[in-house]
Design a protein around this motif. Structure first.
Motif, PDB file in Angstrom:
ATOM      1  N   LEU A  26       0.852  -1.421  -0.001  1.00  0.00           N
ATOM      2  CA  LEU A  26       0.041   0.141  -0.177  1.00  0.00           C
ATOM      3  C   LEU A  26       0.846   1.179   0.045  1.00  0.00           C
ATOM      4  CD1 LEU A  26      -2.885  -1.020   2.758  1.00  0.00           C
ATOM      5  CD2 LEU A  26      -2.802  -0.806   0.115  1.00  0.00           C
ATOM      6  N   ASP A  27       1.933   1.229   0.758  1.00  0.00           N
ATOM      7  CA  ASP A  27       2.899   2.448   0.842  1.00  0.00           C
ATOM      8  C   ASP A  27       3.439   2.484  -0.583  1.00  0.00           C
ATOM      9  OD1 ASP A  27       3.971   4.313   2.539  1.00  0.00           O
ATOM     10  OD2 ASP A  27       5.974   3.251   2.100  1.00  0.00           O
ATOM     11  N   ALA A  28       4.071   1.444  -1.102  1.00  0.00           N
ATOM     12  CA  ALA A  28       5.143   1.451  -2.396  1.00  0.00           C
ATOM     13  C   ALA A  28       4.050   1.934  -3.444  1.00  0.00           C
ATOM     14  CB  ALA A  28       5.352   0.083  -2.371  1.00  0.00           C
ATOM     15  N   LEU A  29       2.891   1.540  -3.442  1.00  0.00           N
ATOM     16  CA  LEU A  29       2.020   1.935  -4.573  1.00  0.00           C
ATOM     17  C   LEU A  29       1.480   3.333  -4.707  1.00  0.00           C
ATOM     18  CD1 LEU A  29      -0.479  -1.240  -4.911  1.00  0.00           C
ATOM     19  CD2 LEU A  29       1.376  -0.580  -6.712  1.00  0.00           C
ATOM     20  N   THR A  30       1.660   4.196  -3.559  1.00  0.00           N
ATOM     21  CA  THR A  30       1.498   5.379  -3.665  1.00  0.00           C
ATOM     22  C   THR A  30       2.395   6.138  -4.107  1.00  0.00           C
ATOM     23  OG1 THR A  30       2.607   5.709  -1.327  1.00  0.00           O
ATOM     24  CG2 THR A  30       0.080   5.275  -1.377  1.00  0.00           C
ATOM     25  N   THR A  31       3.611   5.741  -4.502  1.00  0.00           N
ATOM     26  CA  THR A  31       4.667   6.452  -5.318  1.00  0.00           C
ATOM     27  C   THR A  31       4.341   6.417  -6.671  1.00  0.00           C
ATOM     28  OG1 THR A  31       5.994   4.427  -5.461  1.00  0.00           O
ATOM     29  CG2 THR A  31       6.184   5.704  -3.377  1.00  0.00           C
ATOM     30  N   VAL A  32       3.402   5.701  -7.125  1.00  0.00           N
ATOM     31  CA  VAL A  32       3.054   5.802  -8.576  1.00  0.00           C
ATOM     32  C   VAL A  32       2.181   6.891  -9.005  1.00  0.00           C
ATOM     33  CG1 VAL A  32       2.263   4.284 -10.337  1.00  0.00           C
ATOM     34  CG2 VAL A  32       3.460   3.295  -8.546  1.00  0.00           C
ATOM     35  N   GLN A  33       2.557   7.803  -9.702  1.00  0.00           N
ATOM     36  CA  GLN A  33       1.657   8.752 -10.089  1.00  0.00           C
ATOM     37  C   GLN A  33       0.576   8.480 -10.607  1.00  0.00           C
ATOM     38  OE1 GLN A  33       3.970  11.784 -12.156  1.00  0.00           O
ATOM     39  NE2 GLN A  33       2.116  13.173 -12.475  1.00  0.00           N
ATOM     40  N   GLY A  34      -0.738   8.969 -10.316  1.00  0.00           N
ATOM     41  CA  GLY A  34      -1.928   8.818 -11.049  1.00  0.00           C
ATOM     42  C   GLY A  34      -2.642   7.512 -10.786  1.00  0.00           C
ATOM     43  N   LEU A  35      -2.083   7.000  -9.600  1.00  0.00           N
ATOM     44  CA  LEU A  35      -2.627   5.283  -9.264  1.00  0.00           C
ATOM     45  C   LEU A  35      -3.585   5.503  -8.102  1.00  0.00           C
ATOM     46  CD1 LEU A  35      -0.825   2.012  -8.958  1.00  0.00           C
ATOM     47  CD2 LEU A  35      -2.153   2.994  -7.123  1.00  0.00           C
ATOM     48  N   ARG A  36      -4.612   5.056  -8.227  1.00  0.00           N
ATOM     49  CA  ARG A  36      -5.970   5.088  -7.589  1.00  0.00           C
ATOM     50  C   ARG A  36      -6.139   3.650  -6.825  1.00  0.00           C
ATOM     51  NH1 ARG A  36     -12.278   5.834  -9.020  1.00  0.00           N
ATOM     52  NH2 ARG A  36     -13.199   5.540  -6.993  1.00  0.00           N
ATOM     53  N   ILE A  37      -6.112   3.553  -5.698  1.00  0.00           N
ATOM     54  CA  ILE A  37      -6.295   2.248  -4.742  1.00  0.00           C
ATOM     55  C   ILE A  37      -7.719   2.167  -4.553  1.00  0.00           C
ATOM     56  CG2 ILE A  37      -5.821   0.854  -2.707  1.00  0.00           C
ATOM     57  CD1 ILE A  37      -3.111   1.862  -2.771  1.00  0.00           C
ATOM     58  N   PHE A  38      -8.427   1.058  -4.950  1.00  0.00           N
ATOM     59  CA  PHE A  38      -9.982   0.873  -4.315  1.00  0.00           C
ATOM     60  C   PHE A  38      -9.924  -0.056  -3.208  1.00  0.00           C
ATOM     61  CE2 PHE A  38      -9.673   1.308  -9.296  1.00  0.00           C
ATOM     62  CZ  PHE A  38     -10.761   2.460  -9.217  1.00  0.00           C
TER      63      PHE A  38
END
Length: 428
Positions: free
Chosen positions: A333-345
Motif C-alpha cells: 500500500l505504501d509502495a503503490l502510493t509512489t506511482v503517480q496517478g494510481l488510485r487504490i480501490f
C-alpha cells in the motif's frame, strides 16, 4: 523444504516465517517469463502449488487409485481412507465439530448454489421455505458466485433480493442494518474477504442482527480460509464456502461447511450414485449428509491434494501466514502510493483488509496495464474480477489487481512498482 510437524505451537509474538524456504517448495516460482523472473501476483485468482501437494496427488494415482465408498478391496479401502481423511483435515482446519459437516463440492460456486437450491416454496422445513414477501440479503461487493445464485432463487420463488452498499473507503455500509435485515429476511449471504477490494468484513453486528430476526447466515470465505485462521464456531455462522485452488490445493474441489441440523434438513442437490439410502422403481430415500450431497464419483485425488495443502498451511502456521501478509500489504500500500496517478480501490490502510489490492492508473486501461506488466514477467489480473457491481459502484469498467500470498516477497512488490512506472512511460 517445509516439514509437517505433529502439532503446531501457539504464538505469543511475531511467528517465525522463512519466505525463502517456502518459495523453494514451489517449482513454478523458478520460471522466467520473456527472460524476466516470474513475479506471480495473481494468487487471489488461483494459488501456486507446492511440491508436497503435487507429490501427494501423484502418489495417490501411482499407488492408491480406486473409487471410494463402494469397493471392499485393498485399493478401494485405501482410496476411501484418503478421501475421508481429507474431510477430517478440513473439519479440523476450520474448527468444525464433526467431519460430517463438511461437504465436498466442485468449487465455492457449487457450494453456494447447493445452499440456494435448498430454498423453495415447497420446502418442508420452515427455515428453507421461501416465497413472495421473503427477502435475501447480500452485498454490493459480492463475487458473482454469491450474487447470481440468489438472483436466480428470487426469480424462481418471488422473493426479494436486497443488499448492503459499499462506503467510499471500501467497507460494508451497515448504516441501514436494522432495516435491511428484518423479520422478512430468510438468509444473509455475504463475502467475508472481498476478492476485489481486499476488505475483511467485520461480521459481529451483522451476525447479532441475523440471530435477532431468526435468519440464516452464510459467509463466502474463498479469500479468507487461505490467508487467516478461521473457526466456524467462533464466527457463529450457519454455512461457509471456500475452494481448494486458492489455498495451495488443486482445482476441481471446494467445500461447503454447514451446521449438522441444517444439512440434515436440506434436500439433495444432484441425484445419482452414492447419495442414496434405498432405491426402488417408485421411490428413493437419501443418505444422510455429507453423502447426500456428493452424488457420483467424487474428486478423490483432488481431496488428497486439498488434504496435503492443509498439512502444508498448518505446518507453516496460519498465524504466521496472516502476519507475513499483513506486513506485505502494508509495504505494498505504501509502495503503490509512489506511482503517480494510481488510485487504490478499497481500504488504504492494512487494517481490516487482506493482501488483495485493486487499482487504476489514470488514463490507462487495465488491460494495457496488464499487458505491459506481463511482458516484464509480472502476472496480475485485469477486468471486473467477477464483481462487476463493485466496479460500477466505483465508476470504473475494470480494475488491475495484485493479490499476495505466503510466497510473495517485498522484492516482487518493488518489481510491480517499477513495472507500473514502465507502464506510464509507454502510455503517458
Amino acid at each position: 523444504m517445509i516439514t509437517i510437524p505433529a502439532g503446531m505451537p501457539q504464538y505469543a509474538d511475531k511467528p517465525r516465517f522463512d519466505v525463502d524456504a517456502i518459495r523453494a517448495d514451489f517449482p513454478i516460482l523458478s520460471r522466467t517469463i520473456n527472460g524476466y523472473p516470474l513475479v506471480y501476483l495473481d494468487s487471489g485468482n488461483t494459488s501456486q502449488k507446492p511440491r508436497q501437494v503435487i507429490d501427494a496427488m501423484s502418489a495417490h494415482y501411482a499407488q492408491h487409485n480406486a473409487n471410494v465408498a463402494r469397493s471392499v478391496h485393498q485399493l478401494g479401502t485405501e482410496a476411501t481412507e484418503a478421501y475421508e481423511g481429507a474431510r477430517a483435515k478440513v473439519a479440523a482446519f476450520i474448527g468444525a465439530t464433526s467431519p460430517d459437516e463438511v461437504v465436498f463440492t466442485k468449487n465455492s460456486t457449487e457450494a453456494i448454489n447447493l445452499v440456494a437450491h435448498a430454498f423453495s416454496g415447497r420446502a418442508t422445513d420452515e427455515r428453507f421455505r421461501l416465497g413472495p414477501g421473503d427477502e435475501i440479503v447480500v452485498s454490493e461487493m459480492e463475487h458473482h458466485s454469491n450474487l447470481v445464485p440468489w438472483q436466480l432463487l428470487c426469480e424462481r420463488t418471488g422473493a426479494t433480493l436486497r443488499w448492503f452498499g459499499i462506503t467510499e473507503q471500501g467497507r460494508l455500509d451497515e448504516s441501514t442494518l436494522d432495516e435491511l435485515v428484518n423479520e422478512r429476511t430468510k438468509i444473509v449471504s455475504i463475502v467475508h474477504t472481498s476478492n476485489i477490494l481486499g476488505t475483511v468484513n467485520a461480521t459481529a453486528r451483522i451476525t447479532a442482527r441475523v440471530r435477532e430476526v431468526g435468519a440464516l447466515l452464510m459467509l463466502d470465505c474463498s479469500q479468507t480460509i487461505p490467508h487467516l485462521p478461521f473457526d466456524v464456531v467462533d464466527y457463529d455462522v450457519d454455512f461457509i464456502a471456500f475452494t481448494a485452488h486458492k489455498m495451495l490445493g488443486p482445482t476441481g474441489i471446494g467445500v461447503l461447511w454447514g451446521r449438522s441440523s441444517l444439512l440434515e434438513a436440506m434436500p439433495p442437490f444432484l441425484g445419482g450414485g452414492s447419495m442414496v439410502e434405498t432405491v426402488t422403481m417408485g421411490k428413493t430415500t437419501y443418505a444422510p449428509p455429507p453423502a447426500r450431497f456428493e452424488a457420483g464419483t467424487p474428486p478423490i485425488a483432488e481431496a488428497v491434494g486439498l488434504g496435503a495443502a492443509i498439512d502444508y498451511l498448518s505446518a507453516v502456521g496460519m498465524e504466521a501466514i496472516a502476519w507475513h501478509e499483513k506486513e506485505l500489504t502494508a509495504y505494498a500500500l505504501d509502495a503503490l502510493t509512489t506511482v503517480q496517478g494510481l488510485r487504490i480501490f478499497g481500504p488504504t490502510v492494512p487494517v481490516g483488509r487482506g493482501g488483495t489490492i485493486s487499482f487504476a492508473v489514470d488514463g490507462i486501461h487495465p488491460h494495457d496495464v496488464g499487458q505491459v506488466l506481463d511482458n516484464l514477467g509480472i502476472q496480475v489480473r485485469v477486468g471486473h474480477h467477477c464483481a462487476r457491481p463493485t466496479c460500477v459502484r466505483f465508476g470504473v469498467p475494470a480494475m488491475t489487481r495484485a493479490s499476495l500470498y505466503l510466497y510473495t516477497t517485498t522484492a516482487e512488490i518493488d518489481a510491480l512498482v517499477r513495472g507500473l512506472e514502465q507502464v506510464r512511460k509507454v502510455f503517458m
